[in-house]
Design a protein around this motif. Structure first.
Motif, short mmCIF file in Angstrom:
data_model
loop_
_atom_site.label_atom_id
_atom_site.label_comp_id
_atom_site.label_asym_id
_atom_site.label_seq_id
_atom_site.Cartn_x
_atom_site.Cartn_y
_atom_site.Cartn_z
N ASP A 120 -36.54 -53.71 91.30
CA ASP A 120 -37.79 -53.27 91.89
C ASP A 120 -37.57 -51.80 92.25
O ASP A 120 -36.94 -51.48 93.26
CB ASP A 120 -38.12 -54.10 93.12
N THR A 121 -38.06 -50.90 91.41
CA THR A 121 -37.67 -49.50 91.51
C THR A 121 -38.27 -48.79 92.74
O THR A 121 -37.83 -47.68 93.07
CB THR A 121 -38.06 -48.73 90.23
N GLU A 122 -39.24 -49.40 93.39
CA GLU A 122 -39.72 -48.84 94.65
C GLU A 122 -38.94 -49.39 95.83
O GLU A 122 -38.60 -48.67 96.77
CB GLU A 122 -41.22 -49.08 94.81
N ALA A 123 -38.60 -50.68 95.80
CA ALA A 123 -37.87 -51.29 96.90
C ALA A 123 -36.46 -50.72 97.05
O ALA A 123 -35.90 -50.72 98.15
CB ALA A 123 -37.80 -52.80 96.71
N VAL A 124 -35.88 -50.22 95.95
CA VAL A 124 -34.51 -49.70 96.05
C VAL A 124 -34.43 -48.36 96.76
O VAL A 124 -33.38 -48.01 97.30
CB VAL A 124 -33.84 -49.58 94.65
N ARG A 125 -35.50 -47.62 96.78
CA ARG A 125 -35.43 -46.23 97.27
C ARG A 125 -34.96 -46.14 98.73
O ARG A 125 -34.03 -45.37 99.03
CB ARG A 125 -36.77 -45.53 97.10
N PRO A 126 -35.55 -46.89 99.68
CA PRO A 126 -35.06 -46.76 101.06
C PRO A 126 -33.61 -47.23 101.22
O PRO A 126 -32.86 -46.64 102.02
CB PRO A 126 -36.03 -47.63 101.87
N GLU A 127 -33.22 -48.24 100.48
CA GLU A 127 -31.84 -48.70 100.56
C GLU A 127 -30.87 -47.65 100.02
O GLU A 127 -29.81 -47.38 100.62
CB GLU A 127 -31.68 -50.01 99.79
N TRP A 128 -31.21 -47.04 98.91
CA TRP A 128 -30.32 -46.04 98.33
C TRP A 128 -30.27 -44.78 99.20
O TRP A 128 -29.21 -44.17 99.34
CB TRP A 128 -30.74 -45.71 96.90
N ARG A 129 -31.40 -44.41 99.78
CA ARG A 129 -31.37 -43.27 100.72
C ARG A 129 -30.47 -43.58 101.91
O ARG A 129 -29.76 -42.71 102.42
CB ARG A 129 -32.79 -42.94 101.20
N ARG A 130 -30.50 -44.83 102.35
CA ARG A 130 -29.68 -45.22 103.51
C ARG A 130 -28.19 -45.07 103.24
O ARG A 130 -27.44 -44.59 104.09
CB ARG A 130 -29.99 -46.69 103.88
N ILE A 131 -27.72 -45.46 102.06
CA ILE A 131 -26.28 -45.45 101.80
C ILE A 131 -25.77 -44.10 101.30
O ILE A 131 -24.57 -43.83 101.33
CB ILE A 131 -25.87 -46.56 100.81
N LEU A 132 -26.68 -43.21 100.87
CA LEU A 132 -26.26 -41.90 100.37
C LEU A 132 -25.97 -40.94 101.52
O LEU A 132 -26.67 -40.91 102.53
CB LEU A 132 -27.33 -41.28 99.48
N ARG A 133 -24.92 -40.13 101.34
CA ARG A 133 -24.64 -39.04 102.25
C ARG A 133 -25.70 -37.95 102.08
O ARG A 133 -26.35 -37.88 101.03
CB ARG A 133 -23.26 -38.47 101.96
N PRO A 134 -25.84 -37.06 103.04
CA PRO A 134 -26.75 -35.92 102.84
C PRO A 134 -26.37 -35.15 101.58
O PRO A 134 -25.21 -34.81 101.35
CB PRO A 134 -26.51 -35.07 104.11
N GLY A 135 -27.35 -34.90 100.74
CA GLY A 135 -27.12 -34.21 99.47
C GLY A 135 -26.65 -35.11 98.35
O GLY A 135 -26.50 -34.65 97.20
N GLY A 136 -26.40 -36.39 98.64
CA GLY A 136 -25.97 -37.32 97.60
C GLY A 136 -27.07 -37.58 96.59
O GLY A 136 -28.26 -37.39 96.87
N MET A 137 -26.68 -38.01 95.40
CA MET A 137 -27.63 -38.18 94.31
C MET A 137 -27.50 -39.55 93.66
O MET A 137 -26.49 -40.25 93.82
CB MET A 137 -27.42 -37.09 93.26
#
Length: 257
Positions: A120-137
């Motif tokens: 679910d390409t919209e549901a993943v966005r907040p989760e991926w933002r959560r685990i990424l460091r600042p500036g992570g991609m």
């Protein structure tokens, strides 16, 4: 685009073929990532939807510490058997793309390969933002089989149309370039297409086909006729006992701000 409820289990009965016969990714992909994009080789990677570890190994070999996130137990265990002993910088998580179980701001690069079209390409966005460091991609990439660049590949595409169970529905899930540009939005930092080829004998071609979730398995009425057609296709097109399975590896990278 949301994934079907059983998408995490579609490959449970195909693990052995997946391990042996799915293509890996061209070395030029990490050359591009480390060079043009400028991601350091020490960056911690979350390989989400890691499956049997094909993409995981690519990052491990390049020096990255990796946590392989994979909800399918059979595939995750196959990756552990294959990789864990020789790679102390590897760990595993039984999470999903939408709920990875990883710590906040713990990851510098999210890697998502062939599994992206099941998410679910919209549901993943907040989760991926959560685990990424600042500036992570996030790096999203997959092998797109070329459908008509050779008589063999044209005939193989027709075989899938004739015998696949839900082939068209699966094929339609793959995102095009415009969709990926829109998904990253202003965060898109780069995109590239790279050639990639498998040279397969008949056992390899058979295993490659059976690793696909839309290929009917033993006991299905289309299974035996499909393999007979595959044998005829191989005999008609093989050169020196092999056929060329040609892909373009498509990759997109960016932030998720």
């Amino acid at each position: 685009m949301s994934a079907p409820a059983d998408s995490t289990q579609r490959f449970s009965s195909r693990v052995a073929d997946y391990v042996r016969y799915r293509p890996d990714y061209p070395p030029a992909l990490l050359d591009w990532l480390h060079g043009q994009i400028g991601v350091p080789a020490a960056t911690p990677v979350a390989d989400i939807g890691a499956g049997t570890g094909i993409s995981t190994l690519m990052f491990l070999d390049a020096g990255h510490p990796v946590v392989a996130v994979e909800p399918n137990a059979a595939m995750r265990q196959a990756a552990e058997r294959w990789l864990a002993h020789d790679h102390p910088q590897l760990s595993f998580a039984a999470g999903t793309a939408e709920a990875t179980t990883l710590d906040d701001a713990s990851i510098g690069l999210i890697s998502v390969a062939q599994a992206f079209h099941w998410f679910d390409t919209e549901a993943v966005r907040p989760e991926w933002r959560r685990i990424l460091r600042p500036g992570g991609m996030a790096l999203v990439y997959w092998n797109s089989r070329l459908l008509d660049v050779s008589p063999f590949l044209s005939a193989y595409e027709q075989l899938l149309q004739d015998y696949g169970t839900d082939y068209n529905a699966v094929a339609e899930r793959y995102q095009d370039d415009a969709t990926m540009r829109a998904w990253f939005g202003d965060g898109l930092r780069g995109m590239v297409q790279l050639p990639n080829t498998q040279h397969l004998d008949f056992d390899g071609l058979r295993g490659r086909l059976l690793s696909s979730s839309y290929a009917p398995q033993a006991g299905h009425p289309r299974h035996a006729p499909m393999l007979e057609a595959l044998r005829a296709l191989f005999d008609a097109h093989a050169v020196d006992g092999r056929v060329a399975f040609e892909y373009r590896t498509r990759a997109f990278i960016g932030t998720l701000d």
